[in-house]
Scaffold this active site. Structure first.
Site, PDB file in Angstrom:
ATOM      1  N   PHE A  19      38.068  40.476  43.245  1.00  0.00           N
ATOM      2  CA  PHE A  19      37.907  41.115  44.591  1.00  0.00           C
ATOM      3  C   PHE A  19      38.744  40.852  45.596  1.00  0.00           C
ATOM      4  O   PHE A  19      37.619  41.320  46.582  1.00  0.00           O
ATOM      5  CB  PHE A  19      36.611  41.867  44.658  1.00  0.00           C
ATOM      6  CG  PHE A  19      36.222  42.040  43.263  1.00  0.00           C
ATOM      7  CD1 PHE A  19      36.131  42.683  42.080  1.00  0.00           C
ATOM      8  CD2 PHE A  19      34.833  41.592  42.922  1.00  0.00           C
ATOM      9  CE1 PHE A  19      36.270  43.290  40.499  1.00  0.00           C
ATOM     10  CE2 PHE A  19      34.775  41.107  41.912  1.00  0.00           C
ATOM     11  CZ  PHE A  19      34.551  41.811  40.138  1.00  0.00           C
ATOM     12  N   HIS A  20      39.265  39.868  46.192  1.00  0.00           N
ATOM     13  CA  HIS A  20      39.390  39.449  47.249  1.00  0.00           C
ATOM     14  C   HIS A  20      40.675  39.458  47.577  1.00  0.00           C
ATOM     15  O   HIS A  20      41.741  38.496  47.735  1.00  0.00           O
ATOM     16  CB  HIS A  20      39.630  37.953  47.299  1.00  0.00           C
ATOM     17  CG  HIS A  20      37.503  37.530  47.133  1.00  0.00           C
ATOM     18  ND1 HIS A  20      36.783  35.947  46.912  1.00  0.00           N
ATOM     19  CD2 HIS A  20      36.931  38.454  47.296  1.00  0.00           C
ATOM     20  CE1 HIS A  20      35.818  36.438  46.744  1.00  0.00           C
ATOM     21  NE2 HIS A  20      35.398  37.661  46.787  1.00  0.00           N
ATOM     22  N   LEU A  21      40.910  40.635  47.492  1.00  0.00           N
ATOM     23  CA  LEU A  21      42.876  41.099  47.613  1.00  0.00           C
ATOM     24  C   LEU A  21      43.875  40.424  49.401  1.00  0.00           C
ATOM     25  O   LEU A  21      42.366  41.758  50.192  1.00  0.00           O
ATOM     26  CB  LEU A  21      43.109  41.944  47.245  1.00  0.00           C
ATOM     27  CG  LEU A  21      42.561  43.173  46.080  1.00  0.00           C
ATOM     28  CD1 LEU A  21      42.529  44.515  46.026  1.00  0.00           C
ATOM     29  CD2 LEU A  21      42.912  42.008  45.307  1.00  0.00           C
TER      30      LEU A  21
END
Length: 613
Positions: free
Chosen positions: A544-546
């Protein structure tokens, strides 16, 4: 206010209701039925029924209709209705960066600031730390899915990676880990030509957003100089309520790793508890099904996130000409918007097995939380413990950047038990077959899934428009493992996780390291490396680290969308301030870095317009 995109399920404005003397926007049902069910299962009510489970469900149902029992909902401002035709600044997106931008610009009483966001206020569930996984795939999530690429996420539904993005900002559904990143991350940005973004230069903005735990600073006064106090975001460490914390600590020491007390003040490589943030231009907007015009006298700051920012830019005619021509959007400025997409890919196919622990009853946990904000519900469980490592497969660093303490793998730990297996499976979007396997694993034992995370991906993905209709969701191509070096780097991380689980410390505490059984990999050799090579394409997930889809860079960088002052190239009075500007992903959780970007943007904007006034 709605942003230029309508949220997936819509969210209508509702009449304010009175609550403890505060006006607020309330919902008839503060948590959806699915959220209530997931929350109950996550906290233990789904583990056997009986009087305890029944009582818990009754308590939880009461909470769903009494939001003031969790937090003061009056902290969320009322919508501007009707909006003014013109503002000094329009900030699009109220997530980690956008909220910081709007808050700081609003400190000037002479300026009028409009903050736009999709959806309604967060539900009370978002106030309970332990329940953050229940918010994914709910009304608070855009529920984005990537396009199938057949080399990762094959065990997820339809082979598409789930990419949760929060309505109201992704910080409203995240894990609340507070970690800045290493000095090398920001010195690397500066080395690429981004003046003003070295670690020394961004440190004041990190300090500006922190309210660091005073008691901890008293114990370690030498680190006080790198931390902020009395700032907007409270930073502390959580209770260690699971004995696995101490076991993992001992295992890391056995392997020779340094124990990190403060990841914001020390080199990242090592194991320890992460601090947590837990304490008590586009000129039209879509609102109530109609389009309204809003103008900015000075600037528009786009902080809509790594997916929505490029989506809005491209629909506004700012993007790659060839692509915009193909979908039928008139081109205003030809820029490489949507390229440079990066993410931390995680492998979750290895786990540590242990005997079931006898825990407290769910109604006791709920009572502790409501009365004192303590107990399991006040924590994020094992997720707050992590390890950063350096492997021999790490990619080369930029010239002048010391690779010694620059990690390329992060280990995180996710506890799965009989009453939480369904929720864990949902959080990772696992398909029915793999979900069934996970449920069987936890019938008689606890499972700690090890998230082996690739911190320095060489591969790049892309966000594209699906059509010329701005209401159509974008196409997302993650590009995971497109570079073969990433695959080998990830395997090196899995090897470290295997070594950690095989230590004497883990064995003495009753743990054993296992591989998640996959039907498609049953024919593989029992040798771990052979199995891992088979399993990686299936048991991988986003962390979830875009970042990166509106890259920051100097004028010499043809791929740059914004300059080091976050101004969109060739477009007047339009900036981007969110994780999409990161030229290279930081080697840690990205939320705090995103807030820092918002803080720095607000400072730059304030200084520029102060000089012009």
């Amino acid at each position: 206010m709605k942003s230029p995109q309508q949220p997936p399920n819509g969210a209508s404005d509702r009449k304010p209701e009175r609550c403890n003397g505060q006006w607020q926007r309330c919902r008839p049902a503060l948590m959806s039925e699915s959220a209530v069910a997931a929350s109950a299962q996550f906290c233990g009510a789904g583990s056997g029924g009986g009087s305890a489970g029944s009582l818990f469900c009754q308590l939880l149902a009461s909470l769903a209709h009494a939001q003031c029992a969790l937090a003061d909902r009056g902290i969320f401002p009322r919508d501007a209705s009707p909006p003014l035709p013109e503002y000094d600044f329009v900030v699009v997106g109220a997530g980690s960066a956008g909220a910081a931008v709007a808050s700081r610009l609003s400190e000037n009483p002479a300026w009028n600031v409009l903050l736009l966001e999709a959806g309604g206020d967060p539900t009370p569930t978002s106030d309970v730390p332990s329940l953050f996984p229940t918010l994914r795939q709910t009304e608070m999530d855009w529920t984005y899915r990537t396009e199938p690429e057949n080399q990762t996420c094959l065990a997820q539904v339809n082979g598409r990676c789930a990419w949760p993005r929060g309505l109201g900002g992704t910080s409203s559904i995240n894990g609340m880990l507070f970690i800045r990143g290493s000095q090398q991350d920001y010195d690397g940005w500066a080395a690429l030509g981004n003046d003003g973004w070295s670690y020394r230069e961004v440190l004041p903005f990190f300090k500006k957003l922190e309210a660091f735990d005073e008691e901890e600073l008293k114990k370690r006064p030498l680190v006080a100089g790198v931390h902020g106090r009395s700032r907007p975001i409270y930073v502390t460490k959580l209770e260690r309520l699971d004995p696995a914390f101490q076991t993992l600590y001992a295992a890391a020491k056995e392997l020779g790793y340094k124990i990190i007390e403060d990841y914001s003040a020390e080199p990242l490589v090592g194991f320890g508890d992460i601090h947590c943030s837990i304490k008590n231009g586009p000129g039209s907007i879509w609102r109530d099904g109609t389009v309204k015009e809003v103008r900015a006298r000075k600037e528009v700051i786009l902080s809509a996130g790594v997916i929505n920012t490029p989506h809005i830019l491209m629909h506004s005619g700012i993007g790659p000409k060839t692509h915009l021509d193909k979908v039928g959007v008139r081109v205003l400025k030809d820029l490489r918007v949507g390229y440079n997409l990066q993410d931390h890919l995680a492998y979750i196919g290895q786990y540590y097995r242990r005997q079931k622990l006898v825990g407290t009853r769910p109604e006791e946990d709920l009572f502790k939380y409501l009365m004192n904000k303590t107990g399991p519900l006040s924590t994020i469980r094992l997720f707050s413990y992590t390890g950063f490592t350096v492997t021999d497969k790490a990619p080369p660093t930029l010239p002048g950047i010391d690779p010694t303490d620059y990690p390329d793998i992060q280990l995180l730990f996710v506890l799965a038990q009989s009453n939480t297996a369904s929720l864990v499976a949902k959080a990772f979007n696992l398909n029915d077959e793999v979900t069934s396997t996970l449920k069987k694993l936890v019938e008689n034992e606890d499972v700690i899934l090890v998230s082996v995370t690739l911190l320095a991906p060489r591969s790049r993905g892309r966000v594209k428009l699906r059509t010329a209709d701005p209401m159509d969701l974008p196409l997302i191509y993650p590009g995971y493992l497109g570079d073969p070096g990433d695959f080998e780097n990830l395997l090196a991380g899995v090897e470290i996780a295997h070594r950690l689980g095989s230590t004497e410390a883990m064995k003495k505490a009753g743990y054993s390291v296992k591989q998640f059984p996959l039907k498609n990999c049953n024919r593989s050799s029992l040798l771990e490396h052979d199995y891992w090579r088979c399993a990686v394409p299936y048991l991988t997930s986003t962390l979830f680290h875009l970042v990166g889809t509106a890259k920051m860079g100097p004028s010499a960088d043809a791929d740059a969308v914004v300059d080091p002052w976050l101004r969109v190239r060739g477009v007047r009075n339009l900036r981007v301030a969110d994780a999409s500007v990161m030229p290279v992903i930081v080697r840690c959780n990205t939320n705090v870095a995103s807030i820092m970007i918002g803080e720095k943007c607000a400072h730059v904007v304030t200084e520029e317009w102060r000089d012009l006034s």
